[in-house]
Write a protein that holds these residues in place. Structure first.
Motif, PDB file in Angstrom:
ATOM      1  N   THR A  68      32.332  36.457  53.699  1.00 55.99           N
ATOM      2  CA  THR A  68      32.879  37.430  52.749  1.00 55.99           C
ATOM      3  C   THR A  68      31.856  38.485  52.341  1.00 55.99           C
ATOM      4  O   THR A  68      32.244  39.592  51.947  1.00 55.99           O
ATOM      5  N   ARG A  69      30.574  38.201  52.446  1.00 58.28           N
ATOM      6  CA  ARG A  69      29.584  39.218  52.066  1.00 58.28           C
ATOM      7  C   ARG A  69      29.670  40.446  52.974  1.00 58.28           C
ATOM      8  O   ARG A  69      29.233  41.533  52.594  1.00 58.28           O
ATOM      9  N   LEU A  74      32.121  30.045  53.421  1.00 55.60           N
ATOM     10  CA  LEU A  74      32.931  31.238  53.247  1.00 55.60           C
ATOM     11  C   LEU A  74      32.088  32.437  52.837  1.00 55.60           C
ATOM     12  O   LEU A  74      32.303  33.555  53.320  1.00 55.60           O
ATOM     13  N   THR A  75      31.109  32.212  51.971  1.00 58.87           N
ATOM     14  CA  THR A  75      30.308  33.324  51.473  1.00 58.87           C
ATOM     15  C   THR A  75      29.522  34.010  52.582  1.00 58.87           C
ATOM     16  O   THR A  75      29.192  35.190  52.488  1.00 58.87           O
ATOM     17  N   ALA A  92      33.637  32.779  46.336  1.00 59.93           N
ATOM     18  CA  ALA A  92      33.414  32.412  47.742  1.00 59.93           C
ATOM     19  C   ALA A  92      32.275  31.421  47.918  1.00 59.93           C
ATOM     20  O   ALA A  92      32.222  30.706  48.927  1.00 59.93           O
ATOM     21  N   ARG A 102      36.068  42.704  45.051  1.00 57.66           N
ATOM     22  CA  ARG A 102      34.676  42.307  45.260  1.00 57.66           C
ATOM     23  C   ARG A 102      34.240  41.254  44.245  1.00 57.66           C
ATOM     24  O   ARG A 102      33.525  40.300  44.591  1.00 57.66           O
ATOM     25  N   ILE A 130      38.410  33.789  60.305  1.00 59.68           N
ATOM     26  CA  ILE A 130      37.768  33.178  59.137  1.00 59.68           C
ATOM     27  C   ILE A 130      38.062  31.679  59.097  1.00 59.68           C
ATOM     28  O   ILE A 130      37.158  30.858  58.859  1.00 59.68           O
ATOM     29  N   LEU A 165      35.614  37.747  45.124  1.00 65.19           N
ATOM     30  CA  LEU A 165      34.873  37.130  46.225  1.00 65.19           C
ATOM     31  C   LEU A 165      33.484  36.695  45.767  1.00 65.19           C
ATOM     32  O   LEU A 165      33.028  35.594  46.107  1.00 65.19           O
ATOM     33  N   VAL A 220      40.065  34.400  49.827  1.00 61.92           N
ATOM     34  CA  VAL A 220      40.215  35.739  50.389  1.00 61.92           C
ATOM     35  C   VAL A 220      41.621  36.261  50.112  1.00 61.92           C
ATOM     36  O   VAL A 220      41.806  37.435  49.765  1.00 61.92           O
TER      37      VAL A 220
END
Length: 342
Positions: A292-293, A288-289, A316, A309, A278, A312, A326
Motif C-alpha cells: 500500500t505504500r 499489506l503495508t 495497513a 491515504r 494484492i 491505509l 484497501v
C-alpha cells in the motif's frame, strides 16, 4: 495534446521502446509499484531498483530478480564494475526474462562509491567500457548505460564526450542521461537530485553530436509538456519522482506518446485491477503495508484522497491486515461520475 512522432530517427535494435520510461528508484520501483505502473500503461518501459552484482551472485538471486510477467517491458538495472560479474548478471537478466539490462553510472551515494558503483564510474570510462563489452558478449539483451553529465572534477563537455565515445566504442548504443553532474563529496543522494543545476541543453547537444546513438533524457521532468519539448531534441524521456508520487500521470502515456488507447479510464478501476495481485502477494506472506505504500499517490489531488491515504497509513500495518483495508480506503474516494453531480 495529440500524439506526435519524434522528429529524430533512430534505428534501434530489437527491444523495448524507450520513448517513455519510468526511472529506476531505490525502495520505490519495487515489483508492487511496477505492477501498478503496468496497470496504468502498457507501453512505458519500467526499470527495477538497482541491484548490485554482489547481491545477485552471493545473495538470494530469485528474490532480487522476482517479477510478475505482466510487468513487461521491464529492464534490470545493475550496479557493479567488475566485468566478469557484470557479464554473469547480464546472463541472469536474460534467463529471468528481462527485456534490457542497464548499468548504473549515476548513483552518487557514498556506500556505492566505496564499491566502485554508480556515478564515480564516470571518472573511469575505460572500466565502464570493459564492463559493457563483457555484458554485450554475455547476452542477447540490449545493454544500456544510465549516467550523469559529469562528476565534480570531471564536469567539462569534452570529458562527457570522452565518456560517451569510449563506452559507445564498446558497443553501447543507448545512453540514458541525467542532465546534472553528481557531487561525490558533500551532498547526499537526495541533494544530488536537486542542487546541481539541470543542463538539458547538454543532452540535446549529445544527440546532435552522436545522431547514431539513442539518447534518453532524465532529470526534473514533470509534465507531458516537458516531455514533448525534450522529445523534439532526444529519442526518449525518463521520469522518476513525478511518476511515483503522481502515478495517475502514467494512465495517459499510451495515448499521449504512442497513439494507443489508455488501459484504464479511472483510478478506481486501476486499483481494482490490482486486487488479485494484492491478494496473491498476501497469500505469499507479504505484509499489506509493503504494497500500500506504493499506491498512496494514486488519488493525489482527488476529493477523498487524503482520507484514502490516512486509512491505509493507519490500518495497513496492523497484524492480519488484508484486502478489505484497501477496499475500505477505496470507498472513501468517490467514483468519477459522482464527483460531477450537483
Amino acid at each position: 495534446m495529440s500524439f506526435v512522432p519524434s522528429p529524430i530517427p533512430f534505428a534501434a535494435d530489437s527491444g523495448p521502446s524507450r520513448r517513455f520510461c519510468v526511472a529506476p528508484m531505490m525502495d520505490w520501483t519495487t515489483p508492487h509499484f511496477r505492477y501498478l505502473a503496468r496497470v496504468l500503461s502498457r507501453r512505458a518501459l519500467l526499470y527495477t531498483e538497482m541491484v548490485t552484482t554482489g547481491a545477485l551472485i552471493h545473495g538470494d538471486t530469485e528474490r532480487f530478480l522476482r517479477h510478475d510477467p505482466s510487468e513487461y517491458p521491464l529492464a534490470l538495472q545493475l550496479g557493479g564494475s567488475h566485468a566478469g560479474e557484470l557479464a554473469h548478471c547480464a546472463k541472469l537478466a536474460q534467463q529471468f526474462g528481462f527485456d534490457e539490462v542497464n548499468l548504473n553510472v549515476g548513483c552518487p551515494s557514498d556506500r556505492v562509491q566505496n564499491n566502485m558503483i554508480g556515478a564515480c564510474l564516470m571518472g573511469h570510462p575505460d572500466k565502464v567500457a570493459e564492463g559493457v563489452a563483457a555484458m554485450i558478449a554475455a547476452t542477447d539483451l540490449p545493454v544500456t548505460v544510465k549516467h550523469r553529465i559529469g562528476i565534480n572534477g570531471r564536469e567539462s563537455w569534452d570529458e562527457l564526450c570522452e565518456f560517451i565515445e569510449t563506452v559507445a566504442a564498446a558497443g553501447c548504443k543507448t545512453f540514458i542521461v541525467h542532465a546534472r553532474i553528481a557531487i561525490l563529496e558533500g551532498l547526499s543522494p537526495k541533494e544530488n537530485r536537486d542542487i546541481p543545476p539541470l543542463k538539458y541543453d547538454w543532452v540535446y547537444r549529445l544527440k546532435q553530436a552522436y545522431p547514431h546513438l539513442e539518447i534518453i533524457i532524465n532529470g526534473g521532468i514533470k509534465t507531458f509538456e516537458d516531455c514533448h519539448e525534450h522529445l523534439a531534441h532526444t529519442d526518449g524521456v525518463m521520469l522518476g519522482r513525478e511518476a511515483y508520487h503522481n502515478p495517475w500521470l502514467l494512465a495517459d502515456v499510451d495515448t499521449e506518446f504512442f497513439g494507443e488507447p489508455a488501459p484504464v479510464t479511472s483510478r478506481h478501476d486501476a486499483l481494482r485491477a490490482m486486487f488479485p495481485f494484492i491478494q496473491q502477494e498476501l497469500d505469499r506472506g507479504v505484509y499489506l503495508t509493503h504494497m500500500t505504500r506504493h499506491i498512496m499517490g494514486l488519488f493525489l489531488g482527488q476529493p477523498g484522497g487524503r482520507q484514502f491515504r490516512r486509512h491505509l497509513s493507519e490500518n495497513a500495518n496492523k497484524p492480519g491486515s488484508g484486502l478489505e483495508v484497501v477496499e475500505q480506503a477505496l470507498a472513501k474516494v468517490r467514483e468519477p461520475e459522482l464527483i460531477t453531480e450537483s
